[in-house]
Design an enzyme around this catalytic site. Structure first.
Site, PDB file in Angstrom:
ATOM      1  N   LYS A 156       7.926  -2.437  -1.718  1.00 39.34           N
ATOM      2  CA  LYS A 156       7.657  -3.585  -0.861  1.00 39.34           C
ATOM      3  C   LYS A 156       8.283  -4.870  -1.434  1.00 39.34           C
ATOM      4  O   LYS A 156       8.763  -4.884  -2.589  1.00 39.34           O
ATOM      5  CB  LYS A 156       6.138  -3.741  -0.720  1.00 39.34           C
TER       6      LYS A 156
ATOM      7  N   TYR B 147       2.652  -0.404  10.995  1.00 37.81           N
ATOM      8  CA  TYR B 147       1.232  -0.638  10.712  1.00 37.81           C
ATOM      9  C   TYR B 147       0.411  -0.714  11.993  1.00 37.81           C
ATOM     10  O   TYR B 147      -0.539  -1.511  12.082  1.00 37.81           O
ATOM     11  CB  TYR B 147       1.084  -1.928   9.900  1.00 37.81           C
TER      12      TYR B 147
ATOM     13  N   PHE C  51      -6.548  -8.886   8.568  1.00 37.35           N
ATOM     14  CA  PHE C  51      -5.529  -9.123   7.537  1.00 37.35           C
ATOM     15  C   PHE C  51      -4.111  -8.873   8.035  1.00 37.35           C
ATOM     16  O   PHE C  51      -3.142  -9.116   7.312  1.00 37.35           O
ATOM     17  CB  PHE C  51      -5.822  -8.290   6.278  1.00 37.35           C
TER      18      PHE C  51
ATOM     19  N   ARG D 192       0.906   9.787  -3.611  1.00 33.12           N
ATOM     20  CA  ARG D 192      -0.294   8.945  -3.440  1.00 33.12           C
ATOM     21  C   ARG D 192      -1.142   8.938  -4.717  1.00 33.12           C
ATOM     22  O   ARG D 192      -1.751   7.923  -5.070  1.00 33.12           O
ATOM     23  CB  ARG D 192      -1.065   9.364  -2.193  1.00 33.12           C
TER      24      ARG D 192
ATOM     25  N   THR E 104      -5.507   1.948  -2.995  1.00 30.68           N
ATOM     26  CA  THR E 104      -4.732   0.958  -2.230  1.00 30.68           C
ATOM     27  C   THR E 104      -4.705  -0.398  -2.928  1.00 30.68           C
ATOM     28  O   THR E 104      -3.650  -1.028  -3.048  1.00 30.68           O
ATOM     29  CB  THR E 104      -5.334   0.791  -0.808  1.00 30.68           C
TER      30      THR E 104
ATOM     31  N   ASN F  88       0.551  -4.582  -3.158  1.00 34.46           N
ATOM     32  CA  ASN F  88       0.312  -3.362  -3.935  1.00 34.46           C
ATOM     33  C   ASN F  88       1.599  -2.585  -4.187  1.00 34.46           C
ATOM     34  O   ASN F  88       1.576  -1.396  -4.452  1.00 34.46           O
ATOM     35  CB  ASN F  88      -0.766  -2.499  -3.268  1.00 34.46           C
TER      36      ASN F  88
ATOM     37  N   HIS G 257       4.470   1.440  -0.623  1.00 36.43           N
ATOM     38  CA  HIS G 257       3.827   2.176   0.464  1.00 36.43           C
ATOM     39  C   HIS G 257       4.321   3.612   0.408  1.00 36.43           C
ATOM     40  O   HIS G 257       5.498   3.857   0.137  1.00 36.43           O
ATOM     41  CB  HIS G 257       4.197   1.590   1.830  1.00 36.43           C
TER      42      HIS G 257
ATOM     43  N   GLU H 277       7.174   7.768  10.201  1.00 35.43           N
ATOM     44  CA  GLU H 277       7.728   6.678   9.384  1.00 35.43           C
ATOM     45  C   GLU H 277       9.188   6.948   9.005  1.00 35.43           C
ATOM     46  O   GLU H 277      10.007   6.028   8.985  1.00 35.43           O
ATOM     47  CB  GLU H 277       6.864   6.491   8.131  1.00 35.43           C
TER      48      GLU H 277
END
Ligand code: CMP
Length: 152
Positions: free
Chosen positions: A9, A49, A57, A85, A91, A112, A115, A126
Site C-alpha cells: 500500500k 473495497y 472509515f 495472511r 488487520t 497496515n 493487502h 481482485e
C-alpha cells in the site's frame, strides 16, 4: 497452486519498505508471477473495497489508498492465501503479533502496509481488477524440487 492479489500500500511505498516485504515473500519460497507500480483510482478503490464503502472509515481509506502509488502483485504458492495472511498478521498493526509483517512494521489499523486476498473468490475478483491476463507471467521456479516434496 493457489494465487493471491497482494498490494503493497501507499504507506509501504512511501516508507521505502517494499524491498523488505518482497524479500519476506521470496524467503518463504512464494512465487511472484505479476507485479506493477500503479495508482489506484477512486473508482477502483470502491470496487476493491465494495464491502467497506458504507463504513464510516471508508472516506479515509479511499484517500489513503489513492494518495500515492501501490505495488500490485500476484503471488502464487501452496495455500498461498492463508500463508500470506498469516505472514501479515492481524488487520491492525496495533494488534498484529511480533514476527508478522504488520506486527513488525505497522502501528496503525488503517496504515497496515499490505493487502492480501482473504479467500479464493476475492482473489479471483481482485486479480481481475488489477491485472490483465497478458500481464501475468506464470513460470515454474527451477528450485521447486528444493521448496517442497513432489506429493505436496
Ligand atoms: P485491508 O486488509 O486492505 O482491508 C480493508 C482495509 O481497511 C484494511 O486493510 C485497513 O487498511 C482498513 N481498515 C480496516 N478497519 C479499519 C478501521 N476501523 N479504520 C480505518 N481503516 C480500517
Amino acid at each position: 497452486m493457489q494465487r493471491s492479489l497482494v498490494l503493497l500500500k501507499p504507506d509501504c511505498v512511501q516508507r521505502r519498505l517494499m524491498g523488505q516485504i518482497i524479500s519476506r515473500f521470496e524467503n518463504k519460497s512464494l512465487n511472484i508471477v505479476a507485479m506493477k507500480l500503479m495508482n489506484v483510482t477512486p473508482d477502483m478503490a470502491k470496487q476493491h473495497y465494495a464491502e467497506h464503502v458504507e463504513k464510516p472509515f471508508y472516506p479515509g481509506l479511499e484517500a489513503f489508498i489513492t494518495g500515492a502509488p501501490v505495488l500490485a502483485m500476484i503471488v502464487e504458492g501452496l495455500d498461498v492465501i492463508a500463508v500470506i495472511r498469516n505472514m501479515l498478521g492481524a488487520t491492525s498493526g496495533l494488534k498484529a503479533a511480533s514476527g508478522t509483517i504488520r506486527g513488525d512494521f505497522s502501528g496503525s489499523r488503517q496504515m497496515n502496509l499490505v493487502h492480501a486476498s482473504d479467500g479464493e473468490e476475492a482473489a479471483a475478483r481482485e486479480i481481475a481488477l488489477y491485472f490483465n491476463d497478458d500481464e501475468i507471467c506464470g513460470y515454474e521456479p527451477t528450485l521447486t524440487p528444493w521448496f517442497k516434496a513432489d506429493d505436496e
